[in-house]
Design a protein around this motif. Structure first.
Motif, PDB file in Angstrom:
ATOM      1  N   LEU A 128      43.274  33.714  38.710  1.00 50.92           N
ATOM      2  CA  LEU A 128      43.811  34.483  37.594  1.00 50.92           C
ATOM      3  C   LEU A 128      42.671  35.012  36.731  1.00 50.92           C
ATOM      4  O   LEU A 128      41.809  34.252  36.293  1.00 50.92           O
ATOM      5  CB  LEU A 128      44.746  33.608  36.753  1.00 50.92           C
ATOM      6  CG  LEU A 128      45.360  34.271  35.528  1.00 50.92           C
ATOM      7  CD1 LEU A 128      46.247  35.443  35.931  1.00 50.92           C
ATOM      8  CD2 LEU A 128      46.151  33.259  34.723  1.00 50.92           C
ATOM      9  N   VAL A 129      42.656  36.321  36.514  1.00 53.83           N
ATOM     10  CA  VAL A 129      41.675  36.960  35.631  1.00 53.83           C
ATOM     11  C   VAL A 129      42.258  37.063  34.226  1.00 53.83           C
ATOM     12  O   VAL A 129      41.607  36.708  33.245  1.00 53.83           O
ATOM     13  CB  VAL A 129      41.264  38.357  36.161  1.00 53.83           C
ATOM     14  CG1 VAL A 129      40.352  39.067  35.182  1.00 53.83           C
ATOM     15  CG2 VAL A 129      40.618  38.230  37.537  1.00 53.83           C
ATOM     16  N   ALA A 130      43.493  37.573  34.134  1.00 57.19           N
ATOM     17  CA  ALA A 130      44.160  37.731  32.842  1.00 57.19           C
ATOM     18  C   ALA A 130      45.669  37.790  33.058  1.00 57.19           C
ATOM     19  O   ALA A 130      46.133  38.261  34.092  1.00 57.19           O
ATOM     20  CB  ALA A 130      43.691  39.002  32.151  1.00 57.19           C
ATOM     21  N   ALA A 131      46.409  37.299  32.074  1.00 60.02           N
ATOM     22  CA  ALA A 131      47.865  37.356  32.112  1.00 60.02           C
ATOM     23  C   ALA A 131      48.353  38.130  30.902  1.00 60.02           C
ATOM     24  O   ALA A 131      47.939  37.860  29.779  1.00 60.02           O
ATOM     25  CB  ALA A 131      48.453  35.952  32.110  1.00 60.02           C
ATOM     26  N   ASN A 132      49.200  39.115  31.144  1.00 61.91           N
ATOM     27  CA  ASN A 132      49.773  39.903  30.075  1.00 61.91           C
ATOM     28  C   ASN A 132      51.285  39.918  30.294  1.00 61.91           C
ATOM     29  O   ASN A 132      51.801  40.761  31.024  1.00 61.91           O
ATOM     30  CB  ASN A 132      49.198  41.318  30.073  1.00 61.91           C
ATOM     31  CG  ASN A 132      49.689  42.143  28.900  1.00 61.91           C
ATOM     32  OD1 ASN A 132      50.320  41.631  27.992  1.00 61.91           O
ATOM     33  ND2 ASN A 132      49.402  43.427  28.934  1.00 61.91           N
ATOM     34  N   GLY A 133      51.970  38.969  29.704  1.00 65.39           N
ATOM     35  CA  GLY A 133      53.407  38.862  29.922  1.00 65.39           C
ATOM     36  C   GLY A 133      53.690  38.537  31.375  1.00 65.39           C
ATOM     37  O   GLY A 133      53.120  37.609  31.938  1.00 65.39           O
ATOM     38  N   ASN A 134      54.537  39.340  32.006  1.00 68.65           N
ATOM     39  CA  ASN A 134      54.906  39.118  33.398  1.00 68.65           C
ATOM     40  C   ASN A 134      54.069  39.970  34.346  1.00 68.65           C
ATOM     41  O   ASN A 134      54.525  40.393  35.397  1.00 68.65           O
ATOM     42  CB  ASN A 134      56.398  39.393  33.610  1.00 68.65           C
ATOM     43  CG  ASN A 134      56.899  38.795  34.909  1.00 68.65           C
ATOM     44  OD1 ASN A 134      56.411  37.757  35.356  1.00 68.65           O
ATOM     45  ND2 ASN A 134      57.846  39.450  35.529  1.00 68.65           N
ATOM     46  N   CYS A 135      52.823  40.233  33.970  1.00 73.82           N
ATOM     47  CA  CYS A 135      51.901  40.974  34.829  1.00 73.82           C
ATOM     48  C   CYS A 135      50.555  40.266  34.803  1.00 73.82           C
ATOM     49  O   CYS A 135      49.973  40.084  33.740  1.00 73.82           O
ATOM     50  CB  CYS A 135      51.760  42.419  34.353  1.00 73.82           C
ATOM     51  SG  CYS A 135      50.762  43.434  35.466  1.00 73.82           S
ATOM     52  N   TRP A 136      50.102  39.834  35.964  1.00 75.09           N
ATOM     53  CA  TRP A 136      48.818  39.146  36.074  1.00 75.09           C
ATOM     54  C   TRP A 136      47.795  40.028  36.759  1.00 75.09           C
ATOM     55  O   TRP A 136      48.092  40.679  37.760  1.00 75.09           O
ATOM     56  CB  TRP A 136      48.950  37.877  36.894  1.00 75.09           C
ATOM     57  CG  TRP A 136      49.632  36.731  36.227  1.00 75.09           C
ATOM     58  CD1 TRP A 136      50.258  36.719  35.013  1.00 75.09           C
ATOM     59  CD2 TRP A 136      49.758  35.414  36.759  1.00 75.09           C
ATOM     60  NE1 TRP A 136      50.765  35.470  34.758  1.00 75.09           N
ATOM     61  CE2 TRP A 136      50.474  34.652  35.805  1.00 75.09           C
ATOM     62  CE3 TRP A 136      49.345  34.811  37.931  1.00 75.09           C
ATOM     63  CZ2 TRP A 136      50.778  33.306  36.017  1.00 75.09           C
ATOM     64  CZ3 TRP A 136      49.647  33.474  38.134  1.00 75.09           C
ATOM     65  CH2 TRP A 136      50.349  32.737  37.182  1.00 75.09           C
ATOM     66  N   ASN A 137      46.573  40.032  36.233  1.00 71.68           N
ATOM     67  CA  ASN A 137      45.418  40.629  36.907  1.00 71.68           C
ATOM     68  C   ASN A 137      44.775  39.474  37.675  1.00 71.68           C
ATOM     69  O   ASN A 137      44.418  38.457  37.078  1.00 71.68           O
ATOM     70  CB  ASN A 137      44.467  41.228  35.876  1.00 71.68           C
ATOM     71  CG  ASN A 137      43.201  41.787  36.479  1.00 71.68           C
ATOM     72  OD1 ASN A 137      42.158  41.700  35.870  1.00 71.68           O
ATOM     73  ND2 ASN A 137      43.268  42.365  37.662  1.00 71.68           N
ATOM     74  N   VAL A 138      44.667  39.611  38.993  1.00 70.52           N
ATOM     75  CA  VAL A 138      44.161  38.523  39.829  1.00 70.52           C
ATOM     76  C   VAL A 138      42.993  38.989  40.677  1.00 70.52           C
ATOM     77  O   VAL A 138      42.885  40.167  41.021  1.00 70.52           O
ATOM     78  CB  VAL A 138      45.279  37.931  40.717  1.00 70.52           C
ATOM     79  CG1 VAL A 138      46.443  37.450  39.867  1.00 70.52           C
ATOM     80  CG2 VAL A 138      45.754  38.923  41.761  1.00 70.52           C
ATOM     81  N   LYS A 139      42.126  38.041  41.013  1.00 66.80           N
ATOM     82  CA  LYS A 139      40.962  38.319  41.856  1.00 66.80           C
ATOM     83  C   LYS A 139      41.172  37.629  43.198  1.00 66.80           C
ATOM     84  O   LYS A 139      41.391  36.421  43.263  1.00 66.80           O
ATOM     85  CB  LYS A 139      39.687  37.808  41.196  1.00 66.80           C
ATOM     86  CG  LYS A 139      38.427  38.175  41.930  1.00 66.80           C
ATOM     87  CD  LYS A 139      37.229  37.662  41.153  1.00 66.80           C
ATOM     88  CE  LYS A 139      36.102  38.641  41.252  1.00 66.80           C
ATOM     89  NZ  LYS A 139      34.976  38.238  40.405  1.00 66.80           N
ATOM     90  N   LEU A 140      41.095  38.426  44.268  1.00 63.03           N
ATOM     91  CA  LEU A 140      41.274  37.905  45.614  1.00 63.03           C
ATOM     92  C   LEU A 140      39.944  37.407  46.171  1.00 63.03           C
ATOM     93  O   LEU A 140      38.880  37.663  45.599  1.00 63.03           O
ATOM     94  CB  LEU A 140      41.864  38.996  46.503  1.00 63.03           C
ATOM     95  CG  LEU A 140      43.155  39.643  45.986  1.00 63.03           C
ATOM     96  CD1 LEU A 140      43.553  40.814  46.858  1.00 63.03           C
ATOM     97  CD2 LEU A 140      44.261  38.608  45.899  1.00 63.03           C
ATOM     98  N   ALA A 141      39.988  36.724  47.296  1.00 64.06           N
ATOM     99  CA  ALA A 141      38.782  36.155  47.907  1.00 64.06           C
ATOM    100  C   ALA A 141      37.744  37.220  48.251  1.00 64.06           C
ATOM    101  O   ALA A 141      36.545  36.956  48.212  1.00 64.06           O
ATOM    102  CB  ALA A 141      39.159  35.366  49.157  1.00 64.06           C
ATOM    103  N   ASP A 142      38.201  38.438  48.572  1.00 65.98           N
ATOM    104  CA  ASP A 142      37.246  39.506  48.918  1.00 65.98           C
ATOM    105  C   ASP A 142      36.717  40.227  47.679  1.00 65.98           C
ATOM    106  O   ASP A 142      36.096  41.279  47.787  1.00 65.98           O
ATOM    107  CB  ASP A 142      37.877  40.503  49.888  1.00 65.98           C
ATOM    108  CG  ASP A 142      39.055  41.262  49.291  1.00 65.98           C
ATOM    109  OD1 ASP A 142      39.372  41.069  48.094  1.00 65.98           O
ATOM    110  OD2 ASP A 142      39.670  42.057  50.023  1.00 65.98           O
ATOM    111  N   GLU A 143      36.969  39.654  46.508  1.00 70.84           N
ATOM    112  CA  GLU A 143      36.499  40.167  45.212  1.00 70.84           C
ATOM    113  C   GLU A 143      37.326  41.331  44.667  1.00 70.84           C
ATOM    114  O   GLU A 143      37.044  41.830  43.591  1.00 70.84           O
ATOM    115  CB  GLU A 143      35.015  40.563  45.260  1.00 70.84           C
ATOM    116  CG  GLU A 143      34.083  39.422  45.627  1.00 70.84           C
ATOM    117  CD  GLU A 143      34.052  38.316  44.576  1.00 70.84           C
ATOM    118  OE1 GLU A 143      34.031  38.612  43.377  1.00 70.84           O
ATOM    119  OE2 GLU A 143      34.044  37.138  44.981  1.00 70.84           O
ATOM    120  N   ASP A 144      38.331  41.816  45.411  1.00 74.39           N
ATOM    121  CA  ASP A 144      39.208  42.860  44.878  1.00 74.39           C
ATOM    122  C   ASP A 144      40.042  42.279  43.744  1.00 74.39           C
ATOM    123  O   ASP A 144      40.451  41.117  43.790  1.00 74.39           O
ATOM    124  CB  ASP A 144      40.163  43.389  45.953  1.00 74.39           C
ATOM    125  CG  ASP A 144      39.509  44.373  46.895  1.00 74.39           C
ATOM    126  OD1 ASP A 144      38.418  44.881  46.574  1.00 74.39           O
ATOM    127  OD2 ASP A 144      40.085  44.621  47.975  1.00 74.39           O
TER     128      ASP A 144
END
Length: 92
Positions: A63-79
């Protein structure tokens, strides 16, 4: 007592049918796993176009950031992508 039993039965039935579950409490840096194929978005959950793809069941992310019911996430390939975290669980 009967009302409590009915509510419990309804909850168990909904979960058994594979309906979305509420996201767990989370903070940036926590790791999670996708429990059911989940749509992802490149520009945020409310972007003006359809989703950009799917994360397969079993995909791990941070988890990079959570904004309500929308998460910014970082995958294993760095995307980094955005998801609605209805089908995720803490990674073990």
């Amino acid at each position: 007592m009967l009302r409590l039993a009915a509510i419990t039965l309804l909850f168990v039935t909904a979960c058994a049918k594979g309906q979305a579950t509420a996201p767990p409490e989370a903070k940036p840096g926590d790791t999670f796993v996708v429990t059911r194929d989940t749509l992802f978005y490149d520009s945020g959950c409310a972007q003006a176009r359809p989703n950009d793809g799917k994360l397969a069941k079993g995909t791990r992310f941070t988890l990079v950031a959570a904004n309500g019911n929308c998460w910014n996430v970082k995958l294993a390939d760095e995307d980094e992508v955005y998801i609605q975290p209805t089908d995720v669980a803490p990674a073990s």
